[in-house]
Write a protein that holds these residues in place. Structure first.
Motif, PDB file in Angstrom:
ATOM      1  N   ALA A 276       0.888  -1.287  -0.022  1.00 37.01           N
ATOM      2  CA  ALA A 276      -0.066  -0.101   0.018  1.00 37.01           C
ATOM      3  C   ALA A 276       0.762   1.104  -0.088  1.00 37.01           C
ATOM      4  N   GLY A 277       1.908   1.243   0.843  1.00 38.52           N
ATOM      5  CA  GLY A 277       2.716   2.333   0.853  1.00 38.52           C
ATOM      6  C   GLY A 277       3.555   2.671  -0.598  1.00 38.52           C
ATOM      7  N   GLY A 278       4.059   1.756  -1.024  1.00 37.43           N
ATOM      8  CA  GLY A 278       4.630   1.916  -2.401  1.00 37.43           C
ATOM      9  C   GLY A 278       3.698   2.221  -3.494  1.00 37.43           C
ATOM     10  N   ALA A 279       2.391   1.487  -3.331  1.00 38.32           N
ATOM     11  CA  ALA A 279       1.308   2.222  -4.562  1.00 38.32           C
ATOM     12  C   ALA A 279       0.947   3.455  -4.311  1.00 38.32           C
TER      13      ALA A 279
ATOM     14  N   LEU B 244      -4.973   7.974 -13.856  1.00 37.27           N
ATOM     15  CA  LEU B 244      -3.703   7.524 -13.908  1.00 37.27           C
ATOM     16  C   LEU B 244      -3.159   7.057 -12.577  1.00 37.27           C
ATOM     17  N   ALA B 245      -3.559   7.704 -11.462  1.00 37.23           N
ATOM     18  CA  ALA B 245      -3.245   7.193 -10.175  1.00 37.23           C
ATOM     19  C   ALA B 245      -3.723   5.793  -9.971  1.00 37.23           C
ATOM     20  N   GLY B 246      -5.041   5.775 -10.236  1.00 38.26           N
ATOM     21  CA  GLY B 246      -5.543   4.401  -9.976  1.00 38.26           C
ATOM     22  C   GLY B 246      -4.925   3.185 -10.790  1.00 38.26           C
ATOM     23  N   ARG B 247      -4.632   3.390 -11.996  1.00 41.10           N
ATOM     24  CA  ARG B 247      -3.808   2.477 -12.959  1.00 41.10           C
ATOM     25  C   ARG B 247      -2.532   1.978 -12.429  1.00 41.10           C
ATOM     26  N   VAL B 248      -1.846   2.914 -11.938  1.00 40.83           N
ATOM     27  CA  VAL B 248      -0.605   2.896 -11.204  1.00 40.83           C
ATOM     28  C   VAL B 248      -0.717   2.004 -10.066  1.00 40.83           C
TER      29      VAL B 248
END
Length: 124
Positions: A30-33, A55-59
């Protein structure tokens, strides 16, 4: 009888360690994402909140997490990502954006403080 008790204790200890490992793994995922998603959203802030958060969701999905919350205010993004399931579910918040304004006459990287001069001459 003692063997059964010892095996049960070792099994319980091993189960606890596995559970702890899953919790730590979910927290790191979760932290990395969250960090990567916040950076991605901050990079694309000019495209609008919807595009930046998509885009944040895809990443985040590529990192094995989901976005719980995403906001973009100017060039600053604020993202909360969640990972894990059940009792191991965790959420981590991350912010990304440009550095604050510099004080006139200062450098972006501060130099370490200088040590005081030695009192004696060590050259002999």
């Amino acid at each position: 009888m003692w063997v059964v008790v010892a095996l049960a204790a070792v099994g319980a200890l091993f189960g606890g360690l596995l559970a702890l490992g899953r919790a730590v793994e979910a927290r790191h995922r979760a932290g990395g994402a969250a960090d990567l998603a916040a950076l991605a959203a901050a990079e694309h802030w000019s495209e609008g909140r919807a595009a930046a958060c998509a885009l944040a969701g895809r990443v985040a999905r590529a990192q094995g997490a989901t976005i719980a919350r995403c906001s973009v205010a100017g060039e600053v993004s604020d993202v909360t990502a969640s990972a894990g399931t059940g009792p191991f579910a965790t959420r981590v918040r991350a912010r990304a954006g440009p550095a604050g304004p510099l004080v006139p006459g200062s450098s972006p990287v501060s130099a370490p403080p200088r040590s005081p001069p030695l009192s004696g001459d060590l050259r002999g």
